[in-house]
Design a protein around this motif. Structure first.
Motif, PDB file in Angstrom:
ATOM      1  N   ASN A 260       0.795  -1.226   0.000  1.00 52.90           N
ATOM      2  CA  ASN A 260       0.000   0.000   0.000  1.00 52.90           C
ATOM      3  C   ASN A 260       0.829   1.278   0.000  1.00 52.90           C
ATOM      4  O   ASN A 260       0.374   2.305  -0.500  1.00 52.90           O
ATOM      5  N   PHE A 261       2.024   1.220   0.589  1.00 49.13           N
ATOM      6  CA  PHE A 261       2.829   2.438   0.704  1.00 49.13           C
ATOM      7  C   PHE A 261       4.154   2.356  -0.055  1.00 49.13           C
ATOM      8  O   PHE A 261       4.873   3.350  -0.142  1.00 49.13           O
ATOM      9  N   GLY A 262       4.490   1.166  -0.543  1.00 47.70           N
ATOM     10  CA  GLY A 262       5.764   1.001  -1.228  1.00 47.70           C
ATOM     11  C   GLY A 262       6.941   0.997  -0.277  1.00 47.70           C
ATOM     12  O   GLY A 262       8.082   1.279  -0.671  1.00 47.70           O
ATOM     13  N   VAL A 263       6.695   0.685   0.995  1.00 49.03           N
ATOM     14  CA  VAL A 263       7.747   0.645   2.019  1.00 49.03           C
ATOM     15  C   VAL A 263       7.786  -0.768   2.593  1.00 49.03           C
ATOM     16  O   VAL A 263       6.748  -1.301   2.998  1.00 49.03           O
ATOM     17  N   ASP A 264       8.962  -1.374   2.634  1.00 52.22           N
ATOM     18  CA  ASP A 264       9.041  -2.771   3.057  1.00 52.22           C
ATOM     19  C   ASP A 264       9.235  -2.953   4.557  1.00 52.22           C
ATOM     20  O   ASP A 264       9.348  -4.073   5.046  1.00 52.22           O
ATOM     21  N   ASP A 265       9.282  -1.875   5.319  1.00 53.49           N
ATOM     22  CA  ASP A 265       9.437  -1.950   6.772  1.00 53.49           C
ATOM     23  C   ASP A 265       8.479  -0.949   7.407  1.00 53.49           C
ATOM     24  O   ASP A 265       8.573   0.253   7.149  1.00 53.49           O
ATOM     25  N   TYR A 266       7.539  -1.437   8.246  1.00 55.39           N
ATOM     26  CA  TYR A 266       6.537  -0.542   8.827  1.00 55.39           C
ATOM     27  C   TYR A 266       7.157   0.520   9.742  1.00 55.39           C
ATOM     28  O   TYR A 266       6.541   1.552  10.020  1.00 55.39           O
ATOM     29  N   LYS A 267       8.393   0.289  10.180  1.00 55.18           N
ATOM     30  CA  LYS A 267       9.061   1.275  11.029  1.00 55.18           C
ATOM     31  C   LYS A 267       9.656   2.431  10.227  1.00 55.18           C
ATOM     32  O   LYS A 267      10.177   3.377  10.798  1.00 55.18           O
ATOM     33  N   LYS A 268       9.543   2.348   8.884  1.00 53.07           N
ATOM     34  CA  LYS A 268      10.088   3.394   8.027  1.00 53.07           C
ATOM     35  C   LYS A 268       8.997   4.170   7.294  1.00 53.07           C
ATOM     36  O   LYS A 268       9.293   4.944   6.390  1.00 53.07           O
ATOM     37  N   ILE A 269       7.738   3.970   7.678  1.00 49.57           N
ATOM     38  CA  ILE A 269       6.647   4.707   7.037  1.00 49.57           C
ATOM     39  C   ILE A 269       6.585   6.130   7.579  1.00 49.57           C
ATOM     40  O   ILE A 269       7.298   6.480   8.518  1.00 49.57           O
ATOM     41  N   THR A 270       5.732   6.950   6.995  1.00 47.56           N
ATOM     42  CA  THR A 270       5.588   8.333   7.446  1.00 47.56           C
ATOM     43  C   THR A 270       4.579   8.422   8.591  1.00 47.56           C
ATOM     44  O   THR A 270       3.836   7.461   8.859  1.00 47.56           O
ATOM     45  N   GLY A 271       4.528   9.573   9.226  1.00 45.31           N
ATOM     46  CA  GLY A 271       3.571   9.786  10.301  1.00 45.31           C
ATOM     47  C   GLY A 271       2.133   9.683   9.819  1.00 45.31           C
ATOM     48  O   GLY A 271       1.265   9.141  10.505  1.00 45.31           O
ATOM     49  N   VAL A 272       1.866  10.204   8.613  1.00 47.43           N
ATOM     50  CA  VAL A 272       0.517  10.138   8.043  1.00 47.43           C
ATOM     51  C   VAL A 272       0.123   8.692   7.781  1.00 47.43           C
ATOM     52  O   VAL A 272      -1.006   8.265   8.061  1.00 47.43           O
ATOM     53  N   GLN A 273       1.054   7.911   7.235  1.00 51.75           N
ATOM     54  CA  GLN A 273       0.763   6.502   6.959  1.00 51.75           C
ATOM     55  C   GLN A 273       0.529   5.726   8.247  1.00 51.75           C
ATOM     56  O   GLN A 273      -0.335   4.847   8.308  1.00 51.75           O
ATOM     57  N   ALA A 274       1.270   6.065   9.298  1.00 56.14           N
ATOM     58  CA  ALA A 274       1.066   5.419  10.594  1.00 56.14           C
ATOM     59  C   ALA A 274      -0.320   5.749  11.143  1.00 56.14           C
ATOM     60  O   ALA A 274      -1.011   4.885  11.690  1.00 56.14           O
ATOM     61  N   SER A 275      -0.738   7.005  10.978  1.00 58.67           N
ATOM     62  CA  SER A 275      -2.069   7.405  11.421  1.00 58.67           C
ATOM     63  C   SER A 275      -3.140   6.604  10.695  1.00 58.67           C
ATOM     64  O   SER A 275      -4.142   6.188  11.287  1.00 58.67           O
ATOM     65  N   THR A 276      -2.938   6.378   9.398  1.00 59.65           N
ATOM     66  CA  THR A 276      -3.893   5.604   8.608  1.00 59.65           C
ATOM     67  C   THR A 276      -4.002   4.174   9.130  1.00 59.65           C
ATOM     68  O   THR A 276      -5.110   3.638   9.293  1.00 59.65           O
ATOM     69  N   LEU A 277      -2.856   3.550   9.421  1.00 61.68           N
ATOM     70  CA  LEU A 277      -2.860   2.181   9.929  1.00 61.68           C
ATOM     71  C   LEU A 277      -3.534   2.100  11.297  1.00 61.68           C
ATOM     72  O   LEU A 277      -4.316   1.188  11.567  1.00 61.68           O
ATOM     73  N   ILE A 278      -3.239   3.062  12.161  1.00 60.62           N
ATOM     74  CA  ILE A 278      -3.827   3.073  13.507  1.00 60.62           C
ATOM     75  C   ILE A 278      -5.335   3.196  13.431  1.00 60.62           C
ATOM     76  O   ILE A 278      -6.089   2.502  14.135  1.00 60.62           O
ATOM     77  N   GLU A 279      -5.822   4.082  12.557  1.00 54.95           N
ATOM     78  CA  GLU A 279      -7.269   4.258  12.414  1.00 54.95           C
ATOM     79  C   GLU A 279      -7.936   3.017  11.863  1.00 54.95           C
ATOM     80  O   GLU A 279      -9.067   2.687  12.227  1.00 54.95           O
ATOM     81  N   LYS A 280      -7.259   2.294  10.970  1.00 49.34           N
ATOM     82  CA  LYS A 280      -7.822   1.053  10.431  1.00 49.34           C
ATOM     83  C   LYS A 280      -7.967   0.010  11.531  1.00 49.34           C
ATOM     84  O   LYS A 280      -8.970  -0.722  11.589  1.00 49.34           O
ATOM     85  N   PHE A 281      -6.991  -0.078  12.418  1.00 47.85           N
ATOM     86  CA  PHE A 281      -7.098  -1.004  13.530  1.00 47.85           C
ATOM     87  C   PHE A 281      -8.237  -0.604  14.461  1.00 47.85           C
ATOM     88  O   PHE A 281      -9.027  -1.450  14.888  1.00 47.85           O
ATOM     89  N   LYS A 282      -8.333   0.703  14.774  1.00 47.51           N
ATOM     90  CA  LYS A 282      -9.349   1.163  15.719  1.00 47.51           C
ATOM     91  C   LYS A 282     -10.747   1.029  15.168  1.00 47.51           C
ATOM     92  O   LYS A 282     -11.718   0.911  15.913  1.00 47.51           O
ATOM     93  N   ALA A 283     -10.887   1.035  13.843  1.00 51.76           N
ATOM     94  CA  ALA A 283     -12.211   0.925  13.224  1.00 51.76           C
ATOM     95  C   ALA A 283     -12.829  -0.452  13.423  1.00 51.76           C
ATOM     96  O   ALA A 283     -14.057  -0.587  13.359  1.00 51.76           O
ATOM     97  N   VAL A 284     -12.003  -1.448  13.681  1.00 52.73           N
ATOM     98  CA  VAL A 284     -12.528  -2.810  13.843  1.00 52.73           C
ATOM     99  C   VAL A 284     -12.594  -3.225  15.306  1.00 52.73           C
ATOM    100  O   VAL A 284     -12.902  -4.380  15.608  1.00 52.73           O
ATOM    101  N   GLU A 285     -12.316  -2.298  16.196  1.00 51.27           N
ATOM    102  CA  GLU A 285     -12.393  -2.637  17.630  1.00 51.27           C
ATOM    103  C   GLU A 285     -13.845  -2.744  18.079  1.00 51.27           C
ATOM    104  O   GLU A 285     -14.692  -2.047  17.572  1.00 51.27           O
TER     105      GLU A 285
END
Length: 285
Positions: A260-285
């Motif tokens: 989805n982001f073209g980055v092979d390590d989740y620790k190297k994504i951007t702050g915006v991309q991290a926010s997107t991932l966090i919101e996706k997790f929280k949406a299914v809680e």
């Protein structure tokens, strides 16, 4: 043979004849008057029915300039010190203000000493066609039982985010989203935070602003490539907590980021991309 005595029945029988003294009755009445009924639910229907206390002229006065400035300064200091990017608020591309998230709204209300009470003020539930719509209203109440602020949120299954989903499958999600929107709306109102945050931008299809109405200097400045901020350690830590809660391995997360982001390590994504991932997790809680 000794006779058995029902002590409980005997005590209840004797208690029926006991009447509280007049002074005790008045003390009970005074105590009941001091209970903030705003914090209670109707005994018969269990629905929340807010009651506002009368406000005196002195209680209704506005803030002085100094008090208003102090309140604004303290709110900004609280936000800068306590709230976490990607957890309590999200940075959205093409938007000049971050969006306040549910966890951030809850922290703000806790800081202000307010209790949130939610009621569903309007609902449409059509099980024949799978259409569901909810309007939630949040009342913010202080510990004296006085309503200090309100917020409204509406969500339905025909919004772009849910339109392609089975309405029955997202009914609860839509209900929770209406409550969340009402809570965030109330927090923004009571904290005078519209200048710092917007709301629910993460649920909309954001399009880049058009050039109309901008002067040449703004256009020139806007043409510069924007450098995205890298993910913070707080975001990574929170993301890994969510990964653990949802049984998501680091390998699976890296695969998702690569796709989805073209980055092979989740620790190297951007702050915006991290926010997107966090919101996706929280949406299914």
């Amino acid at each position: 043979m000794s006779k058995q005595i029902d002590l409980k029945a005997l005590l209840e029988c004797r208690m029926e004849n006991i009447e509280p003294t007049e002074s005790s009755k008045k003390a009970i009445e005074r105590a009941e008057m001091n209970v903030p009924h705003n914090l209670m639910f109707d005994a018969e229907s269990t629905e929340f029915k807010p009651e506002t206390k009368p406000v005196t002229a002195s209680g209704a006065r506005g803030l002085t300039v100094e008090e208003a400035k102090t309140f604004d300064d303290e709110m900004n200091r609280f936000i800068d010190t306590v709230l976490i990017a990607g957890v309590d608020y999200g940075v959205i591309p093409h938007c000049n203000k971050p969006t306040l998230l549910k966890s951030g709204a809850e922290k703000i209300l806790n800081y202000l000493g307010l209790i949130a009470r939610t009621e569903i003020s309007n609902r449409v539930e059509d099980y024949n066609v799978g259409f569901f719509s909810y309007e939630a209203k949040v009342y913010l109440i202080d510990y004296n039982g006085v309503v200090k602020g309100e917020g409204i949120g509406i969500t339905n299954t025909r919004e772009g985010k849910y339109a392609k989903s089975n309405g029955y499958a997202v009914q609860n999600t839509v209900l929770k989203m209406a409550k969340k929107r009402a809570l965030v709306d109330a927090a923004l109102n009571v904290g005078n935070l519209s200048a710092r945050f917007t709301q629910d931008v993460e649920d909309m299809n954001i399009e880049p602003d058009s050039a109309g109405g901008k002067n040449p200097d703004e256009l020139k400045q806007g043409s510069k490539p924007k450098v995205e901020k890298p993910v913070t350690q707080k975001q990574i830590k929170y993301l890994e907590t969510l990964m653990s809660q949802h049984n998501t391995s680091a390998e699976a997360m890296n695969k998702y980021c690569k796709s989805n982001f073209g980055v092979d390590d989740y620790k190297k994504i951007t702050g915006v991309q991290a926010s997107t991932l966090i919101e996706k997790f929280k949406a299914v809680e």
